[in-house]
Design a protein around this motif. Structure first.
Motif, PDB file in Angstrom:
ATOM      1  N   THR A 255      -1.712   0.849  -8.838  1.00  0.00           N
ATOM      2  CA  THR A 255      -2.533  -0.064  -8.046  1.00  0.00           C
ATOM      3  C   THR A 255      -1.648  -1.122  -7.392  1.00  0.00           C
ATOM      4  O   THR A 255      -0.526  -1.378  -7.847  1.00  0.00           O
ATOM      5  CB  THR A 255      -3.574  -0.777  -8.940  1.00  0.00           C
ATOM      6  OG1 THR A 255      -2.880  -1.581  -9.896  1.00  0.00           O
ATOM      7  CG2 THR A 255      -4.474   0.227  -9.645  1.00  0.00           C
ATOM      8  N   THR A 256      -2.169  -1.728  -6.354  1.00  0.00           N
ATOM      9  CA  THR A 256      -1.440  -2.834  -5.725  1.00  0.00           C
ATOM     10  C   THR A 256      -1.313  -3.986  -6.718  1.00  0.00           C
ATOM     11  O   THR A 256      -0.341  -4.734  -6.677  1.00  0.00           O
ATOM     12  CB  THR A 256      -2.133  -3.305  -4.429  1.00  0.00           C
ATOM     13  OG1 THR A 256      -3.487  -3.649  -4.718  1.00  0.00           O
ATOM     14  CG2 THR A 256      -2.104  -2.226  -3.366  1.00  0.00           C
TER      15      THR A 256
ATOM     16  N   ARG B 290       0.627   3.863  -3.143  1.00  0.00           N
ATOM     17  CA  ARG B 290       0.278   5.261  -2.873  1.00  0.00           C
ATOM     18  C   ARG B 290       1.392   6.197  -3.360  1.00  0.00           C
ATOM     19  O   ARG B 290       1.145   7.185  -4.034  1.00  0.00           O
ATOM     20  CB  ARG B 290       0.041   5.433  -1.373  1.00  0.00           C
ATOM     21  CG  ARG B 290      -0.565   6.728  -0.958  1.00  0.00           C
ATOM     22  CD  ARG B 290      -0.992   6.790   0.520  1.00  0.00           C
ATOM     23  NE  ARG B 290      -0.219   5.978   1.442  1.00  0.00           N
ATOM     24  CZ  ARG B 290      -0.607   4.782   1.937  1.00  0.00           C
ATOM     25  NH1 ARG B 290      -1.763   4.263   1.580  1.00  0.00           N
ATOM     26  NH2 ARG B 290       0.164   4.115   2.774  1.00  0.00           N
TER      27      ARG B 290
ATOM     28  N   SER C 192       0.830  -1.214   0.000  1.00  0.00           N
ATOM     29  CA  SER C 192       0.000   0.000   0.000  1.00  0.00           C
ATOM     30  C   SER C 192       0.858   1.255   0.000  1.00  0.00           C
ATOM     31  O   SER C 192       0.531   2.239  -0.673  1.00  0.00           O
ATOM     32  CB  SER C 192      -0.931   0.009   1.210  1.00  0.00           C
ATOM     33  OG  SER C 192      -1.815  -1.071   1.155  1.00  0.00           O
ATOM     34  N   ASP C 193       1.947   1.240   0.766  1.00  0.00           N
ATOM     35  CA  ASP C 193       2.878   2.384   0.783  1.00  0.00           C
ATOM     36  C   ASP C 193       3.367   2.681  -0.627  1.00  0.00           C
ATOM     37  O   ASP C 193       3.353   3.833  -1.079  1.00  0.00           O
ATOM     38  CB  ASP C 193       4.116   2.095   1.652  1.00  0.00           C
ATOM     39  CG  ASP C 193       3.829   1.973   3.128  1.00  0.00           C
ATOM     40  OD1 ASP C 193       2.810   2.513   3.594  1.00  0.00           O
ATOM     41  OD2 ASP C 193       4.658   1.321   3.821  1.00  0.00           O
TER      42      ASP C 193
END
Length: 126
Positions: free
Chosen positions: A18-19, A13, A9-10
């Motif tokens: 996207t992940t 972002r 997620s870090d």
């Protein structure tokens, strides 16, 4: 002192992706997160690699082209080979884009000509 790690997620972002994109790079073997249970922890090296892949993408390199250049990096020696390869790749990409630009400009001129002919035909019909 422990090395800084990043969660998926870090990184998603930070880089505005996207992940799923990051997991794709992992599936391709381009990055290698450490696992703690279900959690993926990415190293600073993984972060840099993602950054370089995305930079390559931004300048129009394919994933394969980006990886080939990144994999040439050898901090133990000079990076002359990597730099020459990148210069060649960028030059080829630039030449291709310039050809495409000329083609697009030619098509736009053709469209302008057709539009003018149609507009003149409408005036002549009036």
């Amino acid at each position: 002192m422990t090395d800084k790690t990043y969660t998926i997620s870090d990184l998603a972002r930070e880089f505005g992706v996207t992940t799923r994109t990051i997991r794709f790079y992992e599936e391709k073997g381009l990055i290698h997160p450490r696992r703690e249970g279900q959690k993926r922890l990415y190293s600073a090296a993984d972060r840099v690699r993602i950054k370089l892949i995305l930079r390559g993408k931004r300048i129009g390199l394919s994933l394969q082209e980006s990886v080939e250049v990144i994999d040439m990096y050898d901090p133990e020696h000079n990076n002359r080979e990597q730099l020459h390869s990148l210069i060649n790749t960028v030059g080829e990409k630039r030449a291709r884009l310039l050809r495409q630009q000329r083609d697009i400009e030619e098509m736009l001129r053709g469209l302008d000509e057709v539009q003018q002919l149609c507009e003149q035909a409408l005036v002549d019909l009036a």
